[in-house]
Structures are given as C-alpha cells and as structure tokens.
Write a protein that holds these residues in place. Structure first.
Motif, PDB file in Angstrom:
ATOM      1  N   GLU A 197      40.382  41.669  40.540  1.00 35.01           N
ATOM      2  CA  GLU A 197      40.970  42.847  39.907  1.00 35.01           C
ATOM      3  C   GLU A 197      42.305  42.529  39.225  1.00 35.01           C
ATOM      4  O   GLU A 197      42.523  42.883  38.071  1.00 35.01           O
ATOM      5  CB  GLU A 197      41.151  43.963  40.937  1.00 35.01           C
TER       6      GLU A 197
ATOM      7  N   ARG B 101      41.504  52.029  31.577  1.00 34.49           N
ATOM      8  CA  ARG B 101      42.196  51.244  32.604  1.00 34.49           C
ATOM      9  C   ARG B 101      43.480  51.952  33.073  1.00 34.49           C
ATOM     10  O   ARG B 101      43.866  51.847  34.230  1.00 34.49           O
ATOM     11  CB  ARG B 101      42.554  49.859  32.058  1.00 34.49           C
TER      12      ARG B 101
ATOM     13  N   ARG C 297      43.124  54.315  36.067  1.00 32.43           N
ATOM     14  CA  ARG C 297      42.562  53.800  37.316  1.00 32.43           C
ATOM     15  C   ARG C 297      43.417  52.672  37.856  1.00 32.43           C
ATOM     16  O   ARG C 297      44.208  52.085  37.130  1.00 32.43           O
ATOM     17  CB  ARG C 297      41.141  53.278  37.061  1.00 32.43           C
ATOM     18  N   GLY C 298      43.228  52.392  39.127  1.00 29.46           N
ATOM     19  CA  GLY C 298      43.889  51.241  39.741  1.00 29.46           C
ATOM     20  C   GLY C 298      45.322  51.514  40.151  1.00 29.46           C
ATOM     21  O   GLY C 298      45.806  52.656  40.094  1.00 29.46           O
TER      22      GLY C 298
ATOM     23  N   ARG D 293      48.016  53.292  37.745  1.00 32.03           N
ATOM     24  CA  ARG D 293      47.486  54.454  37.048  1.00 32.03           C
ATOM     25  C   ARG D 293      48.586  55.403  36.563  1.00 32.03           C
ATOM     26  O   ARG D 293      49.589  55.640  37.223  1.00 32.03           O
ATOM     27  CB  ARG D 293      46.459  55.205  37.894  1.00 32.03           C
TER      28      ARG D 293
ATOM     29  N   TYR E  18      34.992  57.555  43.030  1.00 32.05           N
ATOM     30  CA  TYR E  18      35.130  58.198  41.725  1.00 32.05           C
ATOM     31  C   TYR E  18      34.608  59.633  41.798  1.00 32.05           C
ATOM     32  O   TYR E  18      33.426  59.892  41.566  1.00 32.05           O
ATOM     33  CB  TYR E  18      34.404  57.380  40.664  1.00 32.05           C
TER      34      TYR E  18
ATOM     35  N   LEU F  89      32.963  47.514  31.746  1.00 27.85           N
ATOM     36  CA  LEU F  89      33.510  48.096  32.993  1.00 27.85           C
ATOM     37  C   LEU F  89      34.178  47.008  33.832  1.00 27.85           C
ATOM     38  O   LEU F  89      35.289  47.190  34.331  1.00 27.85           O
ATOM     39  CB  LEU F  89      32.388  48.720  33.820  1.00 27.85           C
TER      40      LEU F  89
ATOM     41  N   SER G 145      38.433  46.038  35.079  1.00 28.17           N
ATOM     42  CA  SER G 145      38.714  46.004  36.531  1.00 28.17           C
ATOM     43  C   SER G 145      38.005  47.123  37.295  1.00 28.17           C
ATOM     44  O   SER G 145      38.552  47.652  38.260  1.00 28.17           O
ATOM     45  CB  SER G 145      40.219  46.081  36.799  1.00 28.17           C
ATOM     46  N   THR G 146      36.820  47.518  36.836  1.00 31.36           N
ATOM     47  CA  THR G 146      36.080  48.579  37.531  1.00 31.36           C
ATOM     48  C   THR G 146      34.740  48.021  38.005  1.00 31.36           C
ATOM     49  O   THR G 146      33.982  47.491  37.200  1.00 31.36           O
ATOM     50  CB  THR G 146      35.861  49.776  36.581  1.00 31.36           C
ATOM     51  N   ASP G 147      34.479  48.155  39.301  1.00 30.31           N
ATOM     52  CA  ASP G 147      33.242  47.648  39.879  1.00 30.31           C
ATOM     53  C   ASP G 147      32.082  48.597  39.520  1.00 30.31           C
ATOM     54  O   ASP G 147      32.104  49.765  39.927  1.00 30.31           O
ATOM     55  CB  ASP G 147      33.422  47.553  41.405  1.00 30.31           C
TER      56      ASP G 147
ATOM     57  N   ARG H 277      30.566  50.602  42.375  1.00 32.55           N
ATOM     58  CA  ARG H 277      31.339  51.758  42.859  1.00 32.55           C
ATOM     59  C   ARG H 277      31.383  52.882  41.834  1.00 32.55           C
ATOM     60  O   ARG H 277      31.368  54.054  42.189  1.00 32.55           O
ATOM     61  CB  ARG H 277      32.779  51.321  43.170  1.00 32.55           C
ATOM     62  N   TYR H 278      31.452  52.498  40.554  1.00 25.61           N
ATOM     63  CA  TYR H 278      31.628  53.501  39.507  1.00 25.61           C
ATOM     64  C   TYR H 278      30.314  54.182  39.120  1.00 25.61           C
ATOM     65  O   TYR H 278      30.288  55.383  38.864  1.00 25.61           O
ATOM     66  CB  TYR H 278      32.260  52.833  38.280  1.00 25.61           C
TER      67      TYR H 278
END
Lengths: 248, 259
Positions: free
Chosen positions: A71, A99, A102-103, A106, B40, B132, B136-138, B141-142
């Motif tokens: 990440e 982006r 999220r994270g 954010r 999410y 995605l 940095s989005t799995d 999970r998303y």
C-alpha cells in the motif's frame, strides 16, 4: 530510481520477458519502445506488482518491490492506463479523487473535490466536466481524466501505458505536451511505453528498445537516430525490412 | 489411442482440481476480505440496493405464481385420498422450507450472478481492476466483500418476503378458486407452521446469497479477454450458481430434516 535486473516472465509456453535489465534514473523520463506484443506492458506491470516475475529483481530506490508494504509502495505511484481505465460507476471528480478519499491520507469530500477540480484544470478540463460520468466523455477527455487521476496525489513515479493510442494527431500532441510539462513541473520519475515515435521524441529523456524479451538498446533520446543499432533503426524508421520480422 | 485417452482423462482431472483449488482459495480470500478493514460502506449500500431491493419484484412474482400453482396441485393430489384440507399447511411448509429459498435463490442467481460477473469481468478487461490496485485499493475488499456480504444478508430477507407472497398466492387460489373459508385457511396456515420451517428457509437463503455473489465475483475476476471472455464468465457464473444452489439445498435439507 527504478532498476530491473534479469527479469523473466512467461505465460504458459510463451516466454515474454527473457532477462530485462533496465535503469530509470530518478527524475528522468524513460520511454520503452517496441512492437506490439513484445512485453512492454508486462514489464510495467511487473514493477507495479500486478504481474509477478518468474525470475530477476526489481528495485525502487534500492528496495526490492516484492519485499515492501504494497500500500505504501503504491502510494508513490501514479499510472495512466491505455484505455483510461476510469471507473464507470463514479463521476469524473470521484475518479480523480479516488485515492484522496481513501487510506491514511484521506481528505474530506470538499477538499478532495477541490483538488480533483484543480487537477482537471491542470490537464485542460473545465470544472463542469467534474460531475459527468466517464461514458459521457470523448476518448481524448477520458485520457486527460486518467492523467488527472494519475497525478492527483502528486506521485514520485508516474507510468504511462500507450498514452496516445487511439487519439487523433492533435489530441496526441496535446497529451504528449501535458505529460512532458507535468513530469518536469513535478520532478517525477516517468516511465512510458509506446510505439508512437512522435510521442517518444516529445516525452523522452532516455529511450529503451525492447525486443524478443530483452532490452536491445538504451540511451539518451538525442543519440537514438545515430545509434547504429539495426533493431532500433528499423523500428524508428518503420521499415518492413530488417532484423525484426514484420509478421510476428 | 489408449495413451491419448488416459492423457485426456489426466488433463481433465488436473484442470478440474486446479479449478477447485482456485475456487476454494477465492473463498478463503473473500472471507478474509469480509473480516478485514477498510470496509467500503458505500459499496455495501449500493450492493444491498441492487442485489436485495431491485430483486424484490422478480422474487415476489415468482413466489406468487409458485404458491398459487402449489395450491392447485396439492388440492388436485389431495382430493385422490380426501385430503384437500391440507392445502394451506402444505403450501406454507412447501414455500418456507423449499420453494421460497430455492426459487428465490435461482432468480437471484439469474439476475445477480450474471450482473456481478459481467460488471467485474468488464472492469477486468478494461483494466479497471489493475487501476484499483495501483490506487492502493484491494479489489477483494472493494468489489468482492461488499457484494458477498450484501447478498448473504439480503437474500434471507428476499426469501422471507417471497415466503409471505407465496403463501398469499396459495391463499388467493385456495379461497377464490377452491372454495376454502378465508378464516379457516389462515388458521390452518398458522397452526401447522413451525418456527424452524421458516428459519431453515432463511438459513438456506443466506447460504444461497453467499454462493451467488461469490460465484459471480469469482467468474468476473477470472474473466477472459474481450466481449467473448465476459460473455463466457457471465454464462458460467449463472450455471455454476444455479447448480451450487440446488446441490447445497439438498445437503442443507439432509442436514436440517433428517436423522
């Protein structure tokens, strides 16, 4: 700095990469050229971890990419995909701010939208576009939105996958110019894969020629025309005759 | 010739086992994604709406006609040994234990497994899944976790609504066409229906919902290239989800009602 050492990748019996060695110095723009199906996209996806190489190492700033936290590693990257790869279900500004919302870093929706509109302006799109959906945009506009998304979080490294494919010559020129400006302005390390020679001359500091799964030639763009390499010469002049088989 | 035949069987067996292994691995990755952060909520809400709420008309209509036809069949069958009076209770038991969850599950499989596989398959083909990851989005999970969780929670609700509508269908036919007294029909339905009849159907619904979304996501994520690849993924998702529903229904019935 990005460094690939002896990277191999095969899909079944098809050996795509046969030992790619390549160095992309920090803050410079490297363009990888080569015919269709020579493994340019696979090399790029190996660096991002979207494809796992069978052998070899990939280092980013001296760190092996396979051993790092994905990440935080990917947070340093931005990528413009060939077809834009915009999320159909999200509006333009939500795509750009994906982006940012999220994270760990954010932002609030208001802040994220402000940044998205600013990035859209940077790629020459008006704020009115922010609330449209990707399906309502032309190919050139989708590419620009993809570019805005790639630079939304000010990445240190940006990848461009065939940035001008499918665009008319004028729009291709606009995208090339934008990429050059953005890379210089942000001081980012850039890696582009393309077979559009106009794009190469507009974007590159350095050029690498990928053929038969290995880098055949690499050097500064200024030396490209006088390289004396038969593979590179055939490719940049678009000749049917030469060491590269025209029908592959 | 013999070598070719043995080789063919070997290759098919290996392919089957590899597919099974990939499926089981996907199942574990999905469960891990459901129980890990980030969650999410927006995607989950959207999935609840599309899987649950928008499936209500089709599940409701299926249940209504099934309940009505069931009443006619039981009446015709029961009249052979003067047992017409069982219509209300058999309609209620049949709907809650079997037909509500199975037909509801199959309708959701047709509607939801296909749309999930087509949507995620198109995302894969157009590199949106890769995008995605680079953001940095799995994707597990998303995309997968919200859909599977939403289906697991909403299909039992759909089954409950379907059960009620199915019983109502039986009531309409029973009282309108077969001459049952309205109060007696309702009394018979309530008297012979046990809590476990309803609960077992809801548990089945949850299992079917889980399977439908899981299979849709699996085929979408493993979709081949181009329109043909997405088409094949969609078809495989519906077929596999339907077969899995019927097979798991048998196993659950065996588990709940025998021994």
């Amino acid at each position: 700095m990005i460094e690939l050492r002896g990277v191999h990748k095969a899909f079944g019996a098809n050996q795509v990469l046969r030992g790619v060695d390549l160095v992309v110095p920090r803050g410079e723009s490297m363009v990888v050229i080569g015919g269709s199906g020579t493994g340019k996209s696979v090399a790029l996806k190996c660096i991002l971890g979207l494809v796992h190489p069978d052998a070899g190492t990939i280092l980013v700033d001296g760190q092996d990419v396979t051993g790092t936290d994905r990440e935080s590693f990917l947070a340093r990257f931005g990528m413009l995909f060939q077809g834009g790869a915009l999320f159909d279900s999200l509006s333009v500004w939500q795509n750009v701010a994906f982006r940012l919302q999220r994270g760990a870093q954010r932002r609030s929706p208001v802040q994220a939208r402000e940044i998205a509109v600013e990035k859209l302006r940077r790629v020459g799109l008006k704020p009115e576009v922010a609330d449209l959906y990707p399906a309502e945009l032309s190919g050139g506009m989708q590419k620009r939105v993809g570019l805005a998304r790639a630079i939304a979080d000010d990445p240190e490294i940006i990848f461009f996958d065939e940035p001008t494919t499918g665009l008319d010559p004028i729009m291709a020129g606009v995208i090339n110019e934008l990429i050059r400006e953005i890379v210089v302005e942000m001081g980012a390390t850039a890696m582009t894969i393309t077979h559009d020679m106009t794009s190469v001359r507009a974007i590159a500091d350095n050029v690498a020629m990928l053929h038969d799964g290995v880098i055949k030639w690499t050097g500064p763009v200024a030396r490209m025309d006088a390289s004396g390499d038969p593979y590179l010469d055939q490719f940049i002049h678009g000749r049917a005759e030469g060491p590269i088989e025209a029908v592959r | 010739m013999l070598t070719g035949l043995v080789g063919g069987i070997g290759r098919s067996t290996l392919a089957l086992l590899a597919g099974l292994g990939r499926g089981v691995l996907f199942l574990f990755r999905t469960i891990a994604a459901i129980f890990s952060l980030p969650f999410y909520i927006r995607e989950f809400g959207h999935a609840v709406l599309t899987i649950g709420y928008f499936s209500l008309p089709v599940v409701g209509l299926t249940a209504l006609f099934t309940g009505a036809a069931l009443a006619l069949q039981i009446f015709a069958g029961g009249s052979r040994f003067q047992a017409e009076a069982v219509v209300p209770s058999i309609v209620a038991i049949g709907m809650t234990r079997e037909l509500g969850p199975v037909l509801g599950g199959l309708m959701v499989a047709a509607r939801v497994a296909s749309s999930i596989a087509a949507e995620i398959g198109t995302m894969k083909v157009t590199e949106q899944i890769d995008a995605l990851v680079t953001l940095s989005t799995d994707p597990m999970r998303y995309l997968t976790a919200p859909r599977v969780l939403a289906a697991t929670l909403t299909v039992p609700v759909l089954v409950a609504v379907g059960d009620s509508i199915g019983i109502f269908g039986g009531y309409l036919v029973g009282t309108g066409r077969l001459g049952f007294n309205t109060a007696a029909y309702l009394q018979n339905t309530v008297d012979f229906l046990e809590t476990w009849d309803i609960l077992s159907g809801l548990v089945k619904g949850a299992v079917f919902g889980f399977l439908v979304a899981l299979v849709g996501c699996y085929y979408g994520m493993n979709s081949g290239r181009g329109a043909q690849g997405v088409g094949r993924a969609t078809k495989s998702a519906v077929v596999s989800a339907s077969v899995l529903i019927l097979a798991s229904n048998y196993m659950l019935t065996e588990l709940f009602f025998t021994g």
